[in-house]
Design a protein around this motif. Structure first.
Motif, PDB file in Angstrom:
ATOM      1  N   TRP A   9       0.798  -1.232   0.000  1.00  0.00           N
ATOM      2  CA  TRP A   9       0.000   0.000   0.000  1.00  0.00           C
ATOM      3  C   TRP A   9       0.839   1.294   0.000  1.00  0.00           C
ATOM      4  O   TRP A   9       0.294   2.375   0.102  1.00  0.00           O
ATOM      5  CB  TRP A   9      -0.956   0.019   1.195  1.00  0.00           C
ATOM      6  N   SER A  10       2.153   1.165  -0.119  1.00  0.00           N
ATOM      7  CA  SER A  10       2.975   2.382  -0.082  1.00  0.00           C
ATOM      8  C   SER A  10       3.043   3.054  -1.449  1.00  0.00           C
ATOM      9  O   SER A  10       3.011   2.384  -2.474  1.00  0.00           O
ATOM     10  CB  SER A  10       4.394   2.046   0.383  1.00  0.00           C
ATOM     11  N   GLN A  11       3.166   4.390  -1.425  1.00  0.00           N
ATOM     12  CA  GLN A  11       3.293   5.129  -2.690  1.00  0.00           C
ATOM     13  C   GLN A  11       4.744   5.330  -3.097  1.00  0.00           C
ATOM     14  O   GLN A  11       5.050   5.519  -4.261  1.00  0.00           O
ATOM     15  CB  GLN A  11       2.633   6.519  -2.579  1.00  0.00           C
ATOM     16  N   TRP A  12       5.641   5.324  -2.112  1.00  0.00           N
ATOM     17  CA  TRP A  12       7.054   5.543  -2.409  1.00  0.00           C
ATOM     18  C   TRP A  12       7.909   4.520  -1.668  1.00  0.00           C
ATOM     19  O   TRP A  12       7.493   3.972  -0.645  1.00  0.00           O
ATOM     20  CB  TRP A  12       7.494   6.957  -1.984  1.00  0.00           C
ATOM     21  N   ILE A  13       9.099   4.303  -2.219  1.00  0.00           N
ATOM     22  CA  ILE A  13      10.041   3.395  -1.570  1.00  0.00           C
ATOM     23  C   ILE A  13      11.410   4.076  -1.480  1.00  0.00           C
ATOM     24  O   ILE A  13      11.823   4.774  -2.410  1.00  0.00           O
ATOM     25  CB  ILE A  13      10.143   2.041  -2.334  1.00  0.00           C
ATOM     26  N   ILE A  14      12.049   3.913  -0.322  1.00  0.00           N
ATOM     27  CA  ILE A  14      13.453   4.327  -0.225  1.00  0.00           C
ATOM     28  C   ILE A  14      14.248   3.070  -0.559  1.00  0.00           C
ATOM     29  O   ILE A  14      14.140   2.047   0.111  1.00  0.00           O
ATOM     30  CB  ILE A  14      13.801   4.935   1.149  1.00  0.00           C
ATOM     31  N   LEU A  15      14.993   3.149  -1.644  1.00  0.00           N
ATOM     32  CA  LEU A  15      15.533   1.939  -2.255  1.00  0.00           C
ATOM     33  C   LEU A  15      17.061   1.917  -2.212  1.00  0.00           C
ATOM     34  O   LEU A  15      17.719   2.869  -2.642  1.00  0.00           O
ATOM     35  CB  LEU A  15      15.072   1.885  -3.728  1.00  0.00           C
ATOM     36  N   LEU A  16      17.563   0.820  -1.693  1.00  0.00           N
ATOM     37  CA  LEU A  16      19.016   0.656  -1.630  1.00  0.00           C
ATOM     38  C   LEU A  16      19.466  -0.172  -2.830  1.00  0.00           C
ATOM     39  O   LEU A  16      18.972  -1.283  -3.028  1.00  0.00           O
ATOM     40  CB  LEU A  16      19.372  -0.059  -0.325  1.00  0.00           C
ATOM     41  N   THR A  17      20.381   0.385  -3.611  1.00  0.00           N
ATOM     42  CA  THR A  17      20.847  -0.325  -4.814  1.00  0.00           C
ATOM     43  C   THR A  17      22.365  -0.363  -4.846  1.00  0.00           C
ATOM     44  O   THR A  17      23.026   0.317  -4.069  1.00  0.00           O
ATOM     45  CB  THR A  17      20.404   0.412  -6.107  1.00  0.00           C
ATOM     46  N   ARG A  18      22.868  -1.141  -5.767  1.00  0.00           N
ATOM     47  CA  ARG A  18      24.311  -1.165  -5.982  1.00  0.00           C
ATOM     48  C   ARG A  18      24.610  -0.495  -7.314  1.00  0.00           C
ATOM     49  O   ARG A  18      24.067  -0.891  -8.348  1.00  0.00           O
ATOM     50  CB  ARG A  18      24.822  -2.611  -5.953  1.00  0.00           C
ATOM     51  N   THR A  19      25.428   0.556  -7.282  1.00  0.00           N
ATOM     52  CA  THR A  19      25.807   1.241  -8.529  1.00  0.00           C
ATOM     53  C   THR A  19      27.198   0.824  -8.978  1.00  0.00           C
ATOM     54  O   THR A  19      27.622   1.138 -10.075  1.00  0.00           O
ATOM     55  CB  THR A  19      25.765   2.775  -8.339  1.00  0.00           C
TER      56      THR A  19
ATOM     57  N   VAL B 191      17.838  11.232 -12.067  1.00  0.00           N
ATOM     58  CA  VAL B 191      19.001  11.503 -11.218  1.00  0.00           C
ATOM     59  C   VAL B 191      18.610  12.313  -9.991  1.00  0.00           C
ATOM     60  O   VAL B 191      19.132  12.108  -8.896  1.00  0.00           O
ATOM     61  CB  VAL B 191      20.086  12.263 -12.028  1.00  0.00           C
ATOM     62  N   GLU B 192      17.629  13.222 -10.155  1.00  0.00           N
ATOM     63  CA  GLU B 192      17.254  14.067  -9.013  1.00  0.00           C
ATOM     64  C   GLU B 192      16.571  13.266  -7.898  1.00  0.00           C
ATOM     65  O   GLU B 192      16.344  13.785  -6.823  1.00  0.00           O
ATOM     66  CB  GLU B 192      16.374  15.248  -9.446  1.00  0.00           C
ATOM     67  N   ASN B 193      16.265  11.994  -8.142  1.00  0.00           N
ATOM     68  CA  ASN B 193      15.676  11.162  -7.086  1.00  0.00           C
ATOM     69  C   ASN B 193      16.727  10.361  -6.321  1.00  0.00           C
ATOM     70  O   ASN B 193      16.393   9.503  -5.507  1.00  0.00           O
ATOM     71  CB  ASN B 193      14.643  10.196  -7.673  1.00  0.00           C
ATOM     72  N   ARG B 194      17.987  10.615  -6.611  1.00  0.00           N
ATOM     73  CA  ARG B 194      19.041   9.955  -5.837  1.00  0.00           C
ATOM     74  C   ARG B 194      19.165  10.660  -4.495  1.00  0.00           C
ATOM     75  O   ARG B 194      19.208  11.885  -4.452  1.00  0.00           O
ATOM     76  CB  ARG B 194      20.352  10.027  -6.613  1.00  0.00           C
ATOM     77  N   LEU B 195      19.213   9.896  -3.407  1.00  0.00           N
ATOM     78  CA  LEU B 195      19.380  10.505  -2.079  1.00  0.00           C
ATOM     79  C   LEU B 195      20.840  10.366  -1.669  1.00  0.00           C
ATOM     80  O   LEU B 195      21.338   9.262  -1.462  1.00  0.00           O
ATOM     81  CB  LEU B 195      18.464   9.829  -1.053  1.00  0.00           C
ATOM     82  N   GLY B 196      21.518  11.490  -1.548  1.00  0.00           N
ATOM     83  CA  GLY B 196      22.948  11.469  -1.255  1.00  0.00           C
ATOM     84  C   GLY B 196      23.735  11.206  -2.520  1.00  0.00           C
ATOM     85  O   GLY B 196      23.161  10.994  -3.593  1.00  0.00           O
ATOM     86  N   ALA B 197      25.045  11.203  -2.391  1.00  0.00           N
ATOM     87  CA  ALA B 197      25.886  11.025  -3.569  1.00  0.00           C
ATOM     88  C   ALA B 197      25.880   9.565  -4.016  1.00  0.00           C
ATOM     89  O   ALA B 197      25.475   8.678  -3.268  1.00  0.00           O
ATOM     90  CB  ALA B 197      27.315  11.467  -3.252  1.00  0.00           C
ATOM     91  N   GLU B 198      26.319   9.342  -5.239  1.00  0.00           N
ATOM     92  CA  GLU B 198      26.469   7.975  -5.707  1.00  0.00           C
ATOM     93  C   GLU B 198      27.534   7.288  -4.858  1.00  0.00           C
ATOM     94  O   GLU B 198      28.602   7.861  -4.610  1.00  0.00           O
ATOM     95  CB  GLU B 198      26.874   7.972  -7.195  1.00  0.00           C
ATOM     96  N   GLY B 199      27.229   6.104  -4.385  1.00  0.00           N
ATOM     97  CA  GLY B 199      28.179   5.368  -3.543  1.00  0.00           C
ATOM     98  C   GLY B 199      28.090   5.710  -2.069  1.00  0.00           C
ATOM     99  O   GLY B 199      28.781   5.133  -1.245  1.00  0.00           O
ATOM    100  N   GLU B 200      27.195   6.642  -1.721  1.00  0.00           N
ATOM    101  CA  GLU B 200      27.096   7.084  -0.339  1.00  0.00           C
ATOM    102  C   GLU B 200      25.935   6.392   0.402  1.00  0.00           C
ATOM    103  O   GLU B 200      25.627   6.710   1.545  1.00  0.00           O
ATOM    104  CB  GLU B 200      26.883   8.611  -0.315  1.00  0.00           C
ATOM    105  N   GLY B 201      25.316   5.447  -0.273  1.00  0.00           N
ATOM    106  CA  GLY B 201      24.074   4.856   0.251  1.00  0.00           C
ATOM    107  C   GLY B 201      24.209   4.195   1.607  1.00  0.00           C
ATOM    108  O   GLY B 201      23.277   4.223   2.409  1.00  0.00           O
TER     109      GLY B 201
END
Lengths: 367, 386
Positions: B159-169, B218-228
């Motif tokens: 039922w959530s509208q958004w997800i905070i998603l952890l990925t590997r870049t 790109v503007e939906n990235r939270l923090g810098a790339e690799g900073e997750g």
């Protein structure tokens, strides 16, 4: 709301820890425990000079007029090194005089107790595992100029070192504390598991005391002194528990087996974590109980039972695991871990075991 | 050491109590607009995001006041202060700390206004406790990232509208904690597929989520790339004292005592059974330990010392209590205890039997007990890492 220690209390803790390390390290503890008197008057005097024996005695009676939470700091820190001197017994005897004594008794006795010149202890129950007024079986009978005592007090802590003993008896008008001098009674040391906590039986048969030496005590006062005893014991369980955990944790980092420190194995590290969880939990409950002695008398019984109920079983397990995780070295008499296990055995029944306190929690909770 | 509250703390408590008595009608009298009204009112009071900075719409409330607020709300069994649970717990704090100005403007108000529900995309089929080993892949492709991979056991995903998603870049890294990047992704983005999973209690609270060529700007990235990884760790560190939980535990314990009083075992009142009495006392000792541990940690925080890993102590207590209290109620009430809601002999409407199957929500959700033990042993006792 502030559940922390003041700067003064932190300084006091540092002072006690430093003193114990320097003046009463483990070889000294073993030496005292093995000596004939099981006591060290020189060390006792030093402790008295530092003011630790008069912490909870009002200033008007020669003490420092502080609270049980301050006393807890001393008892806990001294128990880290298993200090065998009767600091707790002295504090409980002062509490008994403050609770049950009249002005004259307080004025005459308390200054000597604060100064350590009168070494004192208390003995409440005569049944091995029963916390109840009915478990006081020794008697005091009126005589011409005072009372004649009858019976035996089989379980009195630090009796052999004490100059004066405050012993619960059934007197003609109800419960009372009989104040007896050591020279008037027969004190027989009893060998126990924990040599750092000497215990003796005191034969009262036919002993005469003056009328001024009987302090009337209500059942509520007996219960209060029992709760104070549990608070003092639990404070020592916090200190001793922290020490054996530290010792075991250090050993787990250094002992290599199968090419790795044993603390790297979850079977060991998780057991250490559980010891930590239990220790920190009964530590919190112990501080709250100590605070309640002075600041929440209505909540004291519950607070004490939560603390001692938790600590009794938890410290016993910490003692066992402390020795067990060491392996055979822990079983070795020369190594100190086993002394803490023995202390956990001593502390468990004192002023109520977990069965007693947990049942009281249920009762106080409405069951 | 002093367990009394100051006059201003006490008056704050009175304020909360009078608010509750004015705005929380008995359950039967609540109409269908009740929750929406409640949320609007607590929001107007500044009690949603109570501790958050004022510039983001919080109240900068102190730790003691926050404790009082949670305690009173739990005592009154009030609805939550905001329904965007994960938004309030860590997504919001994470955005405030790492987000761009635009992200703050876009996401924070909706969290405070309970308009948007967030879920947290951490666990994957092969990586749960070993979170840093995640494999869900994001690669930069012009002005957006292309996300491919799978998340699972994601609570609230259905039922959530958004997800905070952890990925590997980045896959070619020295430490698995490097190369992780965090994104804020709408659940209705093309390529996101949610398949709810039924849990053992019969509910569908969590789900597996498949990401197939999902385009995340790109503007939906939270923090810098690799900073997750840092984003995740510091966001989780935002968990505050758990006094509200303790109050709920005390309430549950009271309910259990009531149950004991009306239950018999072998024809005798259960309240007289030594084992029953001892069990209740053991629960009470643990909950009290949680309370006073919590107050000690709170005092430490007030003095400005950072809380490190001590909170794992209460997490372990909470885990064992979550499992044991309901299970004890079920066991105590024998065959009736087995019955679910609707059963003729169901105990307390089947509440115990229902929650007795729900413990993994709490026990596994925030890191398993064995992970908590690792944290305590390694960080507080200095034992070597596994």
């Amino acid at each position: 709301m502030n559940f922390g220690f003041t700067e003064e209390q932190s300084l006091l803790r540092d002072q006690v820890e430093r003193f114990i390390k320097e003046a009463c390290p483990m070889p000294k503890v073993r030496e005292i425990a093995a000596s004939e008197s099981r006591f060290d008057s020189e060390l006792w005097q030093q402790i008295a000079d530092l003011g630790w024996l008069g912490l909870t005695i009002p200033e008007a009676h020669g003490g420092l007029g502080l609270k049980w939470i301050d006393l807890t700091v001393v008892l806990e820190a001294a128990a880290e090194g298993l200090c065998p001197l009767p600091i707790a017994s002295q504090a409980l005897a002062s509490a008994a005089v403050l609770t049950c004594g009249n002005d004259k008794q307080k004025t005459e006795w308390l200054p000597a107790m604060a100064a350590g010149s009168a070494i004192c202890t208390i003995g409440l129950y005569d049944e091995a595992n029963w916390i109840d007024a009915k478990a006081v079986t020794a008697e005091a009978h009126a005589s011409d100029d005072g009372y004649v005592l009858k019976g035996t007090k089989p379980f009195v802590n630090d009796a052999a070192a004490a100059d004066y003993l405050l012993l619960a008896v059934n007197a003609p008008n109800g419960l009372a504390l009989a104040a007896v001098a050591k020279d008037n009674v027969k004190i027989t040391h009893q060998p126990t598991m924990d040599t750092t906590k000497p215990m003796a039986s005191v034969d009262l048969e036919g002993v005469k005391i003056g009328a001024d030496y009987l302090l009337p005590m209500s059942e509520d006062q007996l219960a209060f002194l029992t709760d104070c005893g549990a608070v003092a014991t639990t404070a020592e369980m916090v200190g001793a528990g922290a020490a054996i955990l530290q010792m075991t944790s250090n050993y787990a980092k250094e002992r290599i087996q199968f090419g790795k420190p044993i603390g790297q194995y979850q079977g060991v590290k998780h057991r250490l974590a559980d010891m930590y969880v239990d220790l920190e939990s009964y530590r919190s409950l112990s501080y709250y109980a100590a605070w309640s002695v002075d600041d929440d008398i209505d909540g004291l019984a519950k607070a004490v039972s939560l603390a001692k109920g938790y600590a009794s079983d938890a410290f016993a397990q910490i003692g066992i695991d402390g020795v067990g995780l060491h392996g055979a070295i822990g079983f070795t008499a020369e190594y100190d871990a086993q002394l803490y296990l023995k202390r956990s055995k001593w502390a468990r029944p004192m002023y109520g075991d977990s069965d007693y306190h947990m049942d009281r929690i249920a009762t106080l909770g409405g069951l | 050491m002093d367990f009394d509250y100051t006059a201003s703390e006490q008056s704050f408590r009175e304020e909360v109590r009078s608010f509750i008595s004015e705005n929380l009608p008995p359950k039967k009298e609540r109409d269908k607009n009740f929750l929406a009204n409640w949320l609007e009112k607590v929001r107007a009071k500044g009690w949603v995001g109570f501790a958050w900075p004022k510039e983001f719409g919080g109240s900068e409330g102190g730790l003691i006041e926050q404790t009082i607020l949670r305690e009173e709300m739990a005592l009154a069994k009030a609805p939550p202060l905001g329904t965007s649970m994960m938004g309030l717990a860590w997504v919001g704090p994470g955005i405030m700390q790492y987000g761009t100005e635009e992200q703050k403007r876009k996401f924070i108000p909706d969290i405070l206004d309970s308009k948007v529900t967030w879920c947290t995309g951490y666990s994957e089929p092969n990586h749960g406790s070993d979170l840093a080993a995640i494999q869900c892949k994001a690669e930069l492709n012009g002005d957006h990232y292309l996300v491919n991979g799978q998340k699972i056991w994601t609570t609230g995903a259905p039922w959530s509208q958004w997800i905070i998603l952890l990925t590997r870049t980045q896959f070619d890294v020295e430490s698995k904690h490097d190369g992780i990047t965090c994104f804020l992704v709408p659940m209705d983005a093309p390529g996101v597929e949610v398949r709810p999973i039924q849990n053992m209690a019969g509910d569908k609270h969590f789900a597996e989520i498949f990401f197939t060529d999902v385009q995340v700007p790109v503007e939906n990235r939270l923090g810098a790339e690799g900073e997750g990884w840092n984003v995740t760790v510091s966001a989780l560190a935002n968990e505050r004292s758990s006094i509200g939980e303790v109050t709920q535990m005390f309430e549950k314990l009271e309910n259990l005592k009531e149950l004991v009083k009306t239950t018999s075992k072998q024809g005798q009142p259960a309240s007289e059974d030594p084992k029953v009495r001892r069990t209740i006392a053991r629960f009470e000792m643990k909950v009290a330990a949680m309370k006073f541990n919590g107050l000690r940690y709170l005092t430490k925080q007030i003095k400005g010392e950072p809380l490190t890993s001590e909170t794992s102590v209460n997490k372990l207590h909470r885990a064992s209590l979550e499992i044991e209290i309901d299970d004890f109620a079920v066991q105590l009430t024998g065959q009736a205890g087995l019955q679910l809601r609707g059963g003729e002999s169901a105990v307390d409407g089947g509440t115990w039997s229902k929650s007795a199957l729900n413990w993994p929500n709490v026990v596994i959700g925030g890191g398993t007990p064995n992970i908590q033990r690792n944290i305590i042993a390694e960080r507080l006792l200095g034992q070597p890492k596994d």
